[in-house]
Motif scaffolding. Structure first.
Motif, PDB file in Angstrom:
ATOM      1  N   LEU A   1      45.204 -74.302  22.309  1.00  0.00           N
ATOM      2  CA  LEU A   1      43.923 -74.164  22.988  1.00  0.00           C
ATOM      3  C   LEU A   1      43.938 -74.876  24.332  1.00  0.00           C
ATOM      4  N   ILE A   2      44.446 -76.095  24.350  1.00  0.00           N
ATOM      5  CA  ILE A   2      44.479 -76.864  25.599  1.00  0.00           C
ATOM      6  C   ILE A   2      45.322 -76.146  26.652  1.00  0.00           C
ATOM      7  N   ASP A   3      46.481 -75.618  26.229  1.00  0.00           N
ATOM      8  CA  ASP A   3      47.339 -74.888  27.166  1.00  0.00           C
ATOM      9  C   ASP A   3      46.603 -73.688  27.749  1.00  0.00           C
ATOM     10  N   TYR A   4      45.879 -72.978  26.890  1.00  0.00           N
ATOM     11  CA  TYR A   4      45.115 -71.818  27.362  1.00  0.00           C
ATOM     12  C   TYR A   4      43.957 -72.262  28.249  1.00  0.00           C
ATOM     13  N   TYR A   5      43.225 -73.264  27.786  1.00  0.00           N
ATOM     14  CA  TYR A   5      42.008 -73.683  28.475  1.00  0.00           C
ATOM     15  C   TYR A   5      42.288 -74.133  29.902  1.00  0.00           C
ATOM     16  N   LEU A   6      43.380 -74.858  30.079  1.00  0.00           N
ATOM     17  CA  LEU A   6      43.708 -75.415  31.388  1.00  0.00           C
ATOM     18  C   LEU A   6      44.749 -74.565  32.118  1.00  0.00           C
ATOM     19  N   SER A   7      44.665 -73.276  31.920  1.00  0.00           N
ATOM     20  CA  SER A   7      45.603 -72.354  32.573  1.00  0.00           C
ATOM     21  C   SER A   7      44.925 -71.640  33.737  1.00  0.00           C
ATOM     22  N   PRO A   8      45.696 -71.210  34.733  1.00  0.00           N
ATOM     23  CA  PRO A   8      45.125 -70.422  35.825  1.00  0.00           C
ATOM     24  C   PRO A   8      44.469 -69.134  35.318  1.00  0.00           C
ATOM     25  N   GLU A   9      45.023 -68.563  34.251  1.00  0.00           N
ATOM     26  CA  GLU A   9      44.470 -67.319  33.711  1.00  0.00           C
ATOM     27  C   GLU A   9      43.033 -67.532  33.226  1.00  0.00           C
ATOM     28  N   HIS A  10      42.807 -68.630  32.504  1.00  0.00           N
ATOM     29  CA  HIS A  10      41.456 -68.921  32.023  1.00  0.00           C
ATOM     30  C   HIS A  10      40.533 -69.262  33.191  1.00  0.00           C
ATOM     31  N   ARG A  11      41.054 -70.016  34.126  1.00  0.00           N
ATOM     32  CA  ARG A  11      40.259 -70.354  35.310  1.00  0.00           C
ATOM     33  C   ARG A  11      39.741 -69.097  35.999  1.00  0.00           C
ATOM     34  N   ASP A  12      40.581 -68.076  36.066  1.00  0.00           N
ATOM     35  CA  ASP A  12      40.244 -66.866  36.808  1.00  0.00           C
ATOM     36  C   ASP A  12      39.547 -65.808  35.954  1.00  0.00           C
TER      37      ASP A  12
ATOM     38  N   THR B   1      35.121 -63.738  30.451  1.00  0.00           N
ATOM     39  CA  THR B   1      35.574 -63.693  29.060  1.00  0.00           C
ATOM     40  C   THR B   1      36.006 -65.069  28.564  1.00  0.00           C
ATOM     41  N   GLY B   2      35.735 -66.098  29.346  1.00  0.00           N
ATOM     42  CA  GLY B   2      36.207 -67.433  29.009  1.00  0.00           C
ATOM     43  C   GLY B   2      35.198 -68.273  28.251  1.00  0.00           C
ATOM     44  N   CYS B   3      35.502 -69.560  28.165  1.00  0.00           N
ATOM     45  CA  CYS B   3      34.693 -70.497  27.391  1.00  0.00           C
ATOM     46  C   CYS B   3      33.289 -70.644  27.965  1.00  0.00           C
TER      47      CYS B   3
ATOM     48  N   ALA C   1      37.390 -80.350  34.088  1.00  0.00           N
ATOM     49  CA  ALA C   1      38.526 -79.921  34.909  1.00  0.00           C
ATOM     50  C   ALA C   1      38.444 -78.438  35.229  1.00  0.00           C
ATOM     51  N   LEU C   2      38.024 -77.640  34.250  1.00  0.00           N
ATOM     52  CA  LEU C   2      37.942 -76.202  34.484  1.00  0.00           C
ATOM     53  C   LEU C   2      36.844 -75.866  35.493  1.00  0.00           C
ATOM     54  N   VAL C   3      35.711 -76.530  35.388  1.00  0.00           N
ATOM     55  CA  VAL C   3      34.621 -76.300  36.344  1.00  0.00           C
ATOM     56  C   VAL C   3      35.079 -76.623  37.759  1.00  0.00           C
ATOM     57  N   LEU C   4      35.750 -77.772  37.922  1.00  0.00           N
ATOM     58  CA  LEU C   4      36.227 -78.166  39.244  1.00  0.00           C
ATOM     59  C   LEU C   4      37.334 -77.239  39.743  1.00  0.00           C
ATOM     60  N   ALA C   5      38.204 -76.807  38.828  1.00  0.00           N
ATOM     61  CA  ALA C   5      39.296 -75.908  39.219  1.00  0.00           C
ATOM     62  C   ALA C   5      38.757 -74.574  39.699  1.00  0.00           C
ATOM     63  N   ARG C   6      37.695 -74.094  39.043  1.00  0.00           N
ATOM     64  CA  ARG C   6      37.091 -72.836  39.488  1.00  0.00           C
ATOM     65  C   ARG C   6      36.410 -73.004  40.840  1.00  0.00           C
TER      66      ARG C   6
ATOM     67  N   LEU D   1      43.995 -78.809  37.085  1.00  0.00           N
ATOM     68  CA  LEU D   1      44.399 -78.320  35.771  1.00  0.00           C
ATOM     69  C   LEU D   1      45.577 -79.118  35.229  1.00  0.00           C
ATOM     70  N   ASP D   2      46.574 -79.358  36.067  1.00  0.00           N
ATOM     71  CA  ASP D   2      47.765 -80.099  35.636  1.00  0.00           C
ATOM     72  C   ASP D   2      47.426 -81.536  35.273  1.00  0.00           C
ATOM     73  N   THR D   3      46.580 -82.167  36.069  1.00  0.00           N
ATOM     74  CA  THR D   3      46.213 -83.562  35.814  1.00  0.00           C
ATOM     75  C   THR D   3      45.448 -83.691  34.505  1.00  0.00           C
ATOM     76  N   ALA D   4      44.531 -82.769  34.256  1.00  0.00           N
ATOM     77  CA  ALA D   4      43.754 -82.811  33.014  1.00  0.00           C
ATOM     78  C   ALA D   4      44.674 -82.577  31.811  1.00  0.00           C
ATOM     79  N   ARG D   5      45.622 -81.660  31.932  1.00  0.00           N
ATOM     80  CA  ARG D   5      46.548 -81.387  30.835  1.00  0.00           C
ATOM     81  C   ARG D   5      47.379 -82.634  30.522  1.00  0.00           C
ATOM     82  N   THR D   6      47.819 -83.334  31.553  1.00  0.00           N
ATOM     83  CA  THR D   6      48.582 -84.566  31.358  1.00  0.00           C
ATOM     84  C   THR D   6      47.735 -85.644  30.693  1.00  0.00           C
ATOM     85  N   ALA D   7      46.482 -85.750  31.123  1.00  0.00           N
ATOM     86  CA  ALA D   7      45.567 -86.764  30.567  1.00  0.00           C
ATOM     87  C   ALA D   7      45.302 -86.509  29.088  1.00  0.00           C
TER      88      ALA D   7
END
Length: 208
Positions: free
Chosen positions: A91-102, A106-108, A179-184, A196-202
């Motif tokens: 879920l985390i990998d999907y959530y913080l992905s460019p695909e989900h951002r864009d 159909t996202g969260c 992170a997703l809101v800011l990335a969008r 996205l990368d920073t949030a995934r690392t955190a």
């Protein structure tokens, strides 16, 4: 009303809710009724035969969006043969992905609808369903935490104020949603990918 008419009415209602769920996530609650009914192939008059108000539709559309998210979570669990920790990582990998951002439509809904729901009054259909959905997702994350998988309260046991949801799960949800809101908001700039990368690392560090 005959059986065929009831079935047709139910189909029309489903079409409007499905269209609204997508459009609200992508464009916000300001989407007009003409746009919503047009996307569902219906008239404005047909809308009022199905819903008391636009607020009622907002509630059902929010609920549908979280239902889609629950189905996604179930899919991650199935792919991991019931391993909730592996499902949470997926879920985390999907959530913080460019695909989900864009793919806001159909996202969260936690990230896509948050700003609009914040403007709704307490007790509104959308706010009630949003609160329930966020608590449910946080509970799911808690059950997938390595240290709390056996002790975290499931969403249905959460207290009305959310106190039964572990703080660690809420912190993780805040991290990924924020992170997703800011990335969008910064999409198209290098900062978006960095967020996205920073949030995934955190999140990964918090599980160690």
């Amino acid at each position: 009303m005959g059986r065929a008419s009831r079935a047709q009415a139910a189909e029309h209602r489903e079409q409007i809710v499905a269209a609204a769920s997508r459009m609200f996530r992508e464009q916000g609650f300001q989407v007009g009724l003409a746009e919503l009914t047009g996307a569902a192939g219906l008239t404005t008059g047909g809308f009022y035969r199905q819903f008391r108000s636009k607020g009622a539709l907002q509630g059902e559309a929010t609920e549908r969006a979280f239902k889609e998210l629950r189905a996604l979570l179930a899919g991650f669990e199935a792919a991991g043969d019931g391993d909730r920790v592996a499902a949470r990582e997926a879920l985390i990998d999907y959530y913080l992905s460019p695909e989900h951002r864009d793919s806001a439509a159909t996202g969260c809904p936690a990230s896509a609808l948050g700003a609009d729901v914040a403007r709704q009054p307490p007790g509104s259909p959308a706010k009630e369903r949003y609160v329930h959905g966020v608590r449910e997702v946080a509970g799911w994350l808690a059950e997938g935490a390595p240290d709390t998988a056996d002790t975290a309260a499931p969403p249905r046991e959460a207290e009305a104020d959310g106190s039964a949801v572990p703080d660690e799960a809420l912190a993780m949800l805040c991290t990924v949603v924020g992170a997703l809101v800011l990335a969008r908001a910064t999409a198209g700039s290098p900062l978006s990918e960095q967020l996205l990368d920073t949030a995934r690392t955190a999140v990964a560090a918090s599980d160690r």
